[in-house]
Design an enzyme around this catalytic site. Structure first.
Site, PDB file in Angstrom:
ATOM      1  N   ASN A 168       0.811  -1.223   0.000  1.00 14.45           N
ATOM      2  CA  ASN A 168       0.000   0.000   0.000  1.00 14.45           C
ATOM      3  C   ASN A 168       0.842   1.269   0.000  1.00 14.45           C
ATOM      4  O   ASN A 168       0.327   2.359   0.252  1.00 14.45           O
ATOM      5  CB  ASN A 168      -0.961  -0.005   1.194  1.00 14.45           C
TER       6      ASN A 168
ATOM      7  N   ILE B 204       1.064   6.842   0.226  1.00 18.53           N
ATOM      8  CA  ILE B 204       0.373   5.838   1.025  1.00 18.53           C
ATOM      9  C   ILE B 204      -1.072   5.703   0.584  1.00 18.53           C
ATOM     10  O   ILE B 204      -1.773   6.717   0.429  1.00 18.53           O
ATOM     11  CB  ILE B 204       0.394   6.258   2.514  1.00 18.53           C
ATOM     12  N   CYS B 205      -1.525   4.458   0.397  1.00 14.65           N
ATOM     13  CA  CYS B 205      -2.933   4.225   0.094  1.00 14.65           C
ATOM     14  C   CYS B 205      -3.637   3.847   1.393  1.00 14.65           C
ATOM     15  O   CYS B 205      -3.483   2.734   1.893  1.00 14.65           O
ATOM     16  CB  CYS B 205      -3.067   3.105  -0.935  1.00 14.65           C
ATOM     17  N   LEU B 206      -4.353   4.794   1.942  1.00 12.36           N
ATOM     18  CA  LEU B 206      -5.038   4.580   3.217  1.00 12.36           C
ATOM     19  C   LEU B 206      -6.335   5.382   3.166  1.00 12.36           C
ATOM     20  O   LEU B 206      -6.320   6.583   2.884  1.00 12.36           O
ATOM     21  CB  LEU B 206      -4.124   5.069   4.348  1.00 12.36           C
TER      22      LEU B 206
ATOM     23  N   LYS C  55      -7.933   9.752   2.445  1.00 14.09           N
ATOM     24  CA  LYS C  55      -8.683  10.123   1.239  1.00 14.09           C
ATOM     25  C   LYS C  55     -10.157  10.313   1.589  1.00 14.09           C
ATOM     26  O   LYS C  55     -10.510  11.205   2.339  1.00 14.09           O
ATOM     27  CB  LYS C  55      -8.457   9.067   0.162  1.00 14.09           C
TER      28      LYS C  55
END
Lengths: 149, 138
Positions: free
Chosen positions: A78, A85-87, A91
Site C-alpha cells: 500500500n 500511502i494508500c489509506l 482520502k
C-alpha cells in the site's frame, strides 16, 4: 503567519505525550510541516526498522486530511516507490474528528496489516498475494537495508 | 496561506503532469520513478505552429533543487535549438535571459516554465530564427 489553535494544540500534545513508537516534530520555519518517524511494529516484517516520513497540514486542515508520505524506502503493497500511502482515512474516509496522532497510528497499523487487495504498489501486492512468505522476506530485507536506525 | 513544502508541491505537480496538461503541447514527468526526492524531470515541448519550430518535438531536462519552489529549477535543452536564452554549446537555459526564471515566483511550476519557453519560441523575434537539423541533440 497565524496558526489555527487546533494545530497548536495537536502539536503540543504530540510533543508532550507522543504515541508509542512514533515521533513528530514541526519544522521551525513551517509549523504545518512535520518530520515524522514510525517504528516498525513488532511481529511485522518491518520490526526493528525506523521509517522516516513527512507530513503537511494543508490550508483546509482539518476539513481536508493531512498529506503524508514515507521518505524511507519500504516494500509494502500500500506504499509506492515515491512513499505515497494508500489509506482510506487519508482520502475519502477522512473526518475532521481524526487527528495527526490517529493518522500516524493508522499508518503504523498498516505496517502490521498490509492490504494487497487495495494496492498502490501493484507489483508488491502481486508478490504478497502469490507468495506472502517470500514477499515478507523482501520487506524484512528492505527494512534492514533502508530503515536501519 | 499555508506554505506547501517542496516535496508536497512536487507530488502535486507530478500528479498533474501524469493526468496531462492543457492541449498536450507541453508535458513533463519524473526521469526516474524511484527518485524519492523528485529532483530530475524530463520535459517535452511541441514546437508552436506557424513558426520554424512547427511539428518539432523538443526534449528538456529540468532539475528542481532543494530550495525549489522558492528558487527556480534549472533547465537544459536536450534537443538542439537556437534561441537567445539557450546556451549554443550545452543547451542550458540562461535564467537571466528568460523572464519566467529571472522573475521567479513561488507559485510558478515546471508547467509554467515549459509553457513560457514555448511562448518564447513563437514570439516575433524568435519564430523565424534558423534552427539546427531536426532531431539533433546537445
Amino acid at each position: 503567519m497565524s496558526l489555527p489553535k487546533r494545530i497548536i494544540k495537536e502539536t503540543e500534545r504530540l510533543v508532550a505525550d507522543p504515541a508509542p513508537g512514533i515521533t513528530a516534530a514541526p519544522h521551525d520555519d513551517n509549523l504545518r510541516y512535520f518530520d515524522v518517524t514510525i517504528q516498525g511494529p513488532d511481529g511485522s516484517p518491518f520490526q526493528n526498522g525506523v521509517f522516516r516520513l513527512e507530513l503537511f497540514l494543508p490550508e483546509e486542515y482539518p476539513m481536508s486530511p493531512p498529506k503524508v508520505r514515507f521518505l524511507t524506502k519500504i516494500y509494502h503493497p500500500n506504499i509506492d516507490k515515491l512513499g505515497r500511502i494508500c489509506l482510506d482515512i487519508l482520502k475519502d474516509k477522512w473526518s475532521p474528528a481524526l487527528q495527526i496522532r490517529t493518522v500516524l497510528l493508522s499508518i503504523q497499523a498498516l505496517l502490521s496489516a498490509p492490504n494487497p487487495d487495495d494496492p498502490l504498489a501493484t507489483d508488491v501486492a502481486k508478490h504478497y498475494k502469490e507468495n506472502e512468505k517470500d514477499a515478507q522476506r523482501v520487506s524484512r530485507e528492505w527494512t534492514e537495508k533502508y530503515a536501519n536506525a | 496561506m499555508a506554505k506547501v513544502p517542496r516535496n508536497f508541491r512536487l507530488l502535486e505537480e507530478l500528479e498533474k503532469g501524469e493526468k496531462g496538461i492543457g492541449d498536450g503541447s507541453c508535458s513533463y514527468g519524473l526521469e526516474d520513478g524511484d527518485d524519492i526526492m523528485m529532483s530530475h524531470w524530463n520535459g517535452t515541448i511541441i514546437g508552436p505552429g506557424h513558426t520554424v519550430h512547427e511539428n518539432r518535438i523538443y526534449s528538456l531536462k529540468i532539475t528542481c533543487g532543494e530550495d525549489y519552489p522558492d528558487r527556480p529549477p534549472s533547465v537544459q535543452f536536450v534537443s538542439r535549438v537556437n534561441l537567445p536564452f539557450v546556451n549554443p554549446v550545452d543547451g542550458k537555459v540562461d535564467p537571466s535571459k528568460l523572464p519566467v526564471l529571472a522573475h521567479w515566483n513561488r507559485n510558478y511550476s515546471i508547467e509554467t516554465v515549459l509553457v513560457e519557453i514555448r511562448r518564447e519560441m513563437g514570439s516575433a523575434s524568435n519564430r523565424k530564427l534558423p534552427q539546427p537539423p531536426e532531431g539533433s541533440t546537445f
